[in-house]
Design a protein around this motif. Structure first.
Motif, PDB file in Angstrom:
ATOM      1  N   ARG A 188     -41.734  22.630 -21.735  1.00  0.00           N
ATOM      2  CA  ARG A 188     -42.712  23.763 -22.963  1.00  0.00           C
ATOM      3  C   ARG A 188     -42.408  25.132 -22.356  1.00  0.00           C
ATOM      4  O   ARG A 188     -42.549  25.714 -23.334  1.00  0.00           O
ATOM      5  N   ASP A 189     -43.044  25.690 -21.084  1.00  0.00           N
ATOM      6  CA  ASP A 189     -42.571  26.892 -20.298  1.00  0.00           C
ATOM      7  C   ASP A 189     -41.274  27.579 -21.194  1.00  0.00           C
ATOM      8  O   ASP A 189     -41.547  28.709 -21.543  1.00  0.00           O
ATOM      9  N   SER A 190     -40.178  26.806 -20.863  1.00  0.00           N
ATOM     10  CA  SER A 190     -39.146  27.645 -21.257  1.00  0.00           C
ATOM     11  C   SER A 190     -39.155  27.231 -22.448  1.00  0.00           C
ATOM     12  O   SER A 190     -38.340  28.447 -23.483  1.00  0.00           O
ATOM     13  N   ILE A 191     -39.223  26.264 -23.265  1.00  0.00           N
ATOM     14  CA  ILE A 191     -39.238  26.908 -24.808  1.00  0.00           C
ATOM     15  C   ILE A 191     -39.871  28.041 -25.793  1.00  0.00           C
ATOM     16  O   ILE A 191     -39.543  28.483 -26.469  1.00  0.00           O
ATOM     17  N   THR A 192     -40.899  28.234 -24.764  1.00  0.00           N
ATOM     18  CA  THR A 192     -41.830  29.230 -25.404  1.00  0.00           C
ATOM     19  C   THR A 192     -40.982  30.472 -25.236  1.00  0.00           C
ATOM     20  O   THR A 192     -40.659  31.627 -25.452  1.00  0.00           O
ATOM     21  N   GLN A 193     -40.767  30.593 -23.707  1.00  0.00           N
ATOM     22  CA  GLN A 193     -39.648  32.167 -23.257  1.00  0.00           C
ATOM     23  C   GLN A 193     -38.479  31.676 -24.064  1.00  0.00           C
ATOM     24  O   GLN A 193     -38.189  32.981 -24.510  1.00  0.00           O
ATOM     25  N   TYR A 194     -38.481  30.753 -24.049  1.00  0.00           N
ATOM     26  CA  TYR A 194     -36.790  31.090 -25.000  1.00  0.00           C
ATOM     27  C   TYR A 194     -37.028  31.220 -26.874  1.00  0.00           C
ATOM     28  O   TYR A 194     -35.646  32.457 -27.276  1.00  0.00           O
ATOM     29  N   GLU A 195     -38.032  31.074 -27.132  1.00  0.00           N
ATOM     30  CA  GLU A 195     -38.285  31.322 -28.483  1.00  0.00           C
ATOM     31  C   GLU A 195     -38.978  32.434 -28.461  1.00  0.00           C
ATOM     32  O   GLU A 195     -38.291  33.756 -29.668  1.00  0.00           O
ATOM     33  N   ALA A 196     -39.486  33.044 -27.947  1.00  0.00           N
ATOM     34  CA  ALA A 196     -39.729  34.200 -27.349  1.00  0.00           C
ATOM     35  C   ALA A 196     -38.645  35.757 -27.521  1.00  0.00           C
ATOM     36  O   ALA A 196     -38.308  37.062 -27.933  1.00  0.00           O
ATOM     37  N   ALA A 213     -33.229  26.591 -26.797  1.00  0.00           N
ATOM     38  CA  ALA A 213     -34.294  26.456 -26.882  1.00  0.00           C
ATOM     39  C   ALA A 213     -34.189  24.694 -27.715  1.00  0.00           C
ATOM     40  O   ALA A 213     -35.156  24.499 -27.422  1.00  0.00           O
ATOM     41  N   GLU A 269     -32.869  30.521 -29.532  1.00  0.00           N
ATOM     42  CA  GLU A 269     -33.370  29.448 -30.159  1.00  0.00           C
ATOM     43  C   GLU A 269     -32.331  28.231 -29.402  1.00  0.00           C
ATOM     44  O   GLU A 269     -32.436  27.164 -29.771  1.00  0.00           O
ATOM     45  N   ARG A 277     -35.791  21.340 -26.295  1.00  0.00           N
ATOM     46  CA  ARG A 277     -36.543  20.241 -26.779  1.00  0.00           C
ATOM     47  C   ARG A 277     -36.357  18.730 -26.872  1.00  0.00           C
ATOM     48  O   ARG A 277     -36.218  17.718 -26.798  1.00  0.00           O
TER      49      ARG A 277
END
Length: 147
Positions: A60-68, A75, A72, A79
């Motif tokens: 979840r942390d990685s997804i947030t950072q990749y999206e920021a 991310a 994609e 996912r």
């Protein structure tokens, strides 16, 4: 039980040629094995759930950072891993069920102030392990004890 299920799923993924799923299951097994080596003990299901929860939090942390960062593609990979890892966790509890367990734990411990936070969380953790986000549960307990 959970470790056996992972092993069986890994074999099925190998036979089925599902390389992406196989990779995620190998990541899970590697994390479990690393913890077993570090602690020099075989993990039970509760401890395996803790490893899985940690992996979910990392994804979840990685997804947030990749999206920021606008990545994609990365991310999406995280996912996919998150979805497979969550498949090994027990079904998540609803907010109402979590609130009911918090009320029950507060009544059982006689909690009335922030000093009782540890007691309440000690009662809740075994019940909610793998079934709720413990950081969210902690903030709910804090809010109840504070006000």
């Amino acid at each position: 039980m959970l470790k056996q299920r992972l092993t069986d799923d890994m074999k099925a993924a190998m036979k089925g040629g599902d390389k992406s799923r196989l990779g995620v299951i190998r990541l899970i097994n590697a994390a479990i094995k690393q913890r077993e080596v570090d602690e020099r003990a075989e993990l039970d299901d509760t401890q395996v759930l803790a490893v899985l929860e940690k992996m979910v939090k990392q994804r979840r942390d990685s997804i947030t950072q990749y999206e920021a960062a606008g990545r994609e593609d990365l991310a999406a990979g995280e996912r996919f891993e998150l979805e497979i890892i969550q498949g090994y966790l027990p079904a998540a509890l609803s907010d109402a069920e979590v609130d009911a367990l918090i009320d029950e734990a507060m009544a059982a411990t006689g909690a009335g102030s922030m000093r009782d936070m540890g007691k309440v969380m000690g009662v809740l953790k075994p019940k909610l392990q793998g079934r709720a986000d413990m950081a969210e549960v902690s903030s709910r307990v804090k809010a109840r004890l504070a006000g």
